[in-house]
Design a protein around this motif. Structure first.
Motif, PDB file in Angstrom:
ATOM      1  N   TRP A   1       0.828  -1.206   0.000  1.00 18.51           N
ATOM      2  CA  TRP A   1       0.000   0.000   0.000  1.00 18.51           C
ATOM      3  C   TRP A   1       0.865   1.259   0.000  1.00 18.51           C
ATOM      4  O   TRP A   1       0.593   2.207  -0.735  1.00 18.51           O
ATOM      5  N   LEU A   2       1.910   1.264   0.801  1.00 23.05           N
ATOM      6  CA  LEU A   2       2.779   2.431   0.844  1.00 23.05           C
ATOM      7  C   LEU A   2       3.533   2.605  -0.469  1.00 23.05           C
ATOM      8  O   LEU A   2       3.694   3.718  -0.974  1.00 23.05           O
ATOM      9  N   ASP A   3       3.987   1.492  -1.041  1.00 19.85           N
ATOM     10  CA  ASP A   3       4.724   1.543  -2.299  1.00 19.85           C
ATOM     11  C   ASP A   3       3.855   2.098  -3.424  1.00 19.85           C
ATOM     12  O   ASP A   3       4.347   2.768  -4.333  1.00 19.85           O
ATOM     13  N   ASN A   4       2.552   1.813  -3.360  1.00 17.30           N
ATOM     14  CA  ASN A   4       1.623   2.322  -4.376  1.00 17.30           C
ATOM     15  C   ASN A   4       0.971   3.644  -3.970  1.00 17.30           C
ATOM     16  O   ASN A   4       0.016   4.091  -4.592  1.00 17.30           O
ATOM     17  N   GLU A   5       1.514   4.235  -2.903  1.00 17.02           N
ATOM     18  CA  GLU A   5       1.135   5.583  -2.471  1.00 17.02           C
ATOM     19  C   GLU A   5      -0.345   5.690  -2.100  1.00 17.02           C
ATOM     20  O   GLU A   5      -1.023   6.659  -2.443  1.00 17.02           O
ATOM     21  N   PHE A   6      -0.824   4.674  -1.376  1.00  7.87           N
ATOM     22  CA  PHE A   6      -2.183   4.767  -0.842  1.00  7.87           C
ATOM     23  C   PHE A   6      -2.193   5.816   0.267  1.00  7.87           C
ATOM     24  O   PHE A   6      -1.363   5.763   1.175  1.00  7.87           O
ATOM     25  N   PRO A   7      -3.123   6.751   0.252  1.00  8.59           N
ATOM     26  CA  PRO A   7      -3.188   7.747   1.329  1.00  8.59           C
ATOM     27  C   PRO A   7      -3.693   7.129   2.626  1.00  8.59           C
ATOM     28  O   PRO A   7      -4.351   6.074   2.608  1.00  8.59           O
ATOM     29  N   PRO A   8      -3.410   7.759   3.771  1.00 13.64           N
ATOM     30  CA  PRO A   8      -3.828   7.198   5.059  1.00 13.64           C
ATOM     31  C   PRO A   8      -5.320   6.875   5.140  1.00 13.64           C
ATOM     32  O   PRO A   8      -5.699   5.851   5.717  1.00 13.64           O
ATOM     33  N   GLN A   9      -6.183   7.723   4.576  1.00 14.61           N
ATOM     34  CA  GLN A   9      -7.617   7.471   4.663  1.00 14.61           C
ATOM     35  C   GLN A   9      -7.994   6.161   3.988  1.00 14.61           C
ATOM     36  O   GLN A   9      -8.838   5.406   4.486  1.00 14.61           O
ATOM     37  N   MET A  10      -7.360   5.853   2.853  1.00 15.55           N
ATOM     38  CA  MET A  10      -7.632   4.594   2.150  1.00 15.55           C
ATOM     39  C   MET A  10      -7.148   3.416   2.990  1.00 15.55           C
ATOM     40  O   MET A  10      -7.867   2.424   3.173  1.00 15.55           O
ATOM     41  N   ILE A  11      -5.930   3.501   3.492  1.00 13.71           N
ATOM     42  CA  ILE A  11      -5.359   2.401   4.267  1.00 13.71           C
ATOM     43  C   ILE A  11      -6.196   2.129   5.511  1.00 13.71           C
ATOM     44  O   ILE A  11      -6.521   0.980   5.829  1.00 13.71           O
TER      45      ILE A  11
END
Length: 349
Positions: free
Chosen positions: A158-168
């Motif tokens: 998720w971090l590698d694909n730049e998911f924002p905190p709200q999505m995670i």
């Protein structure tokens, strides 16, 4: 408003001040080309600056266990304040936490801040091992440790694909996603889900891998059970179309109608003029404000699929007969009456 670690720290404690001072000296030693032996000796000396007790022993254990990674971190100009917080020497300035969503947003905003510094996977894995220390001992640190133990590999993705905190945090069920495709219907779910995604991601700036990761993760917004199964089935069936429409930045209403999740009200018409007016208004509604000719072409190639109660041949004949004119009219945002009169479908009043 969340406070990022790289802004302000509560550095009143002796441990925090000593850690920051000590690590700053280590940075200077590295810049001056000091040997690893000298750096290690100084790190051990820094731990001995603390009074006898738990923190002194914790410092020594940390240095012994993480020495090699620590050197890489220091060579990479990792923020001193961040490192000392991960070592529990400095206290992270937590905003008020009133539940799991707040705690999750704090943790992943912290990680997002660090990820933006291009530390690399190895150093981010190190950070993930210690990120829970931004919380004091107790409920939220325990919950954080539990999250990390269960979902470590997917966090990296998720971090590698730049998911924002709200999505995670929504994927983790820490923050609520208010739509259920069983109770609310597939159309409501589809439009709500893609509105949610558009609020969080700028798909214009994302590559194919990132878009794929978003679509693959979408059904994780729902708990295990019929809701997620229905979502998985929907995404699997419509994946290629959804990917195309997302890249084209079609609005959620258009995406969900084009993939059959939402029904378009059957047009009632007796003449080509009436059909033209209905068709053109729907086409205009399906295009976002900022669009390209390629996106208009994609829409015209797909739009007849939404007219489920109209013979597709009739719709396709209309599109084929007026294709170039439709491209021009939609691209230049002609009014409906002007367009249909220009096509020859309606007579000028």
């Amino acid at each position: 408003m969340l406070i990022l670690l790289t802004t302000i720290l509560n550095d009143d404690s002796l441990e925090c001040r000593v850690c920051i001072q000590g690590m700053t000296v280590v940075y200077d030693l590295i810049e001056d080309g000091a040997t690893e032996e000298l750096i290690e000796h100084y790190l051990e000396f820094a731990c001995n600056m603390f009074e006898e007790g738990e923190w002194k022993e914790q410092c020594k254990v940390f240095i012994d266990q993480e020495y090699e990674k620590l050197i890489k971190i220091l060579e990479g100009e990792f923020p001193v304040e961040t490192l000392c917080t991960l070592m529990s020497a400095c206290e992270y300035p937590l905003p008020p936490i009133n539940g799991a969503c707040d705690a999750c947003m704090v943790g992943f905003t912290f990680l997002e801040d660090l990820w933006s510094q291009d530390l690399g996977i190895e150093l981010m894995e190190f950070v993930l091992e210690y990120v829970c220390y931004i919380f004091p001992e107790g409920k939220w640190r325990d919950e954080c440790d539990k999250f990390m133990d269960q979902e470590y590999e997917v966090f990296i993705k998720w971090l590698d694909n730049e998911f924002p905190p709200q999505m995670i945090c929504t994927l983790l069920d820490a923050c609520e996603f208010p739509i259920d495709p069983i109770d609310d219907g597939l159309c409501y779910f589809c439009e709500g889900a893609f509105t949610f995604l558009y609020d969080l991601f700028d798909f214009d700036l994302m590559n194919d891998q990132q878009i794929e990761a978003v679509l693959e993760s979408l059904c994780g917004l729902f708990n295990e059970g019929p809701a997620r199964q229905n979502c998985d089935k929907f995404i699997d069936q419509e994946y290629e179309e959804l990917e195309k429409y997302i890249k084209a930045q079609f609005p959620p209403t258009a995406i969900c109608a084009l993939v059959g999740a939402c029904d378009v009200q059957p047009p009632v018409y007796d003449t080509e003029c009436e059909f033209c007016r209905i068709f053109y208004r729907i086409a205009v509604d399906f295009i976002d404000e900022d669009f390209t000719i390629a996106e208009v072409e994609l829409l015209l190639d797909s739009i007849c699929d939404v007219f489920v109660d109209v013979p597709k041949d009739d719709c396709q004949v209309f599109v084929n007969s007026h294709y170039e004119d439709l491209l021009k009219a939609l691209n230049e945002k002609w009014p409906t009456e002007t367009a249909c009169e220009a096509f020859g479908a309606c007579q000028a009043q």
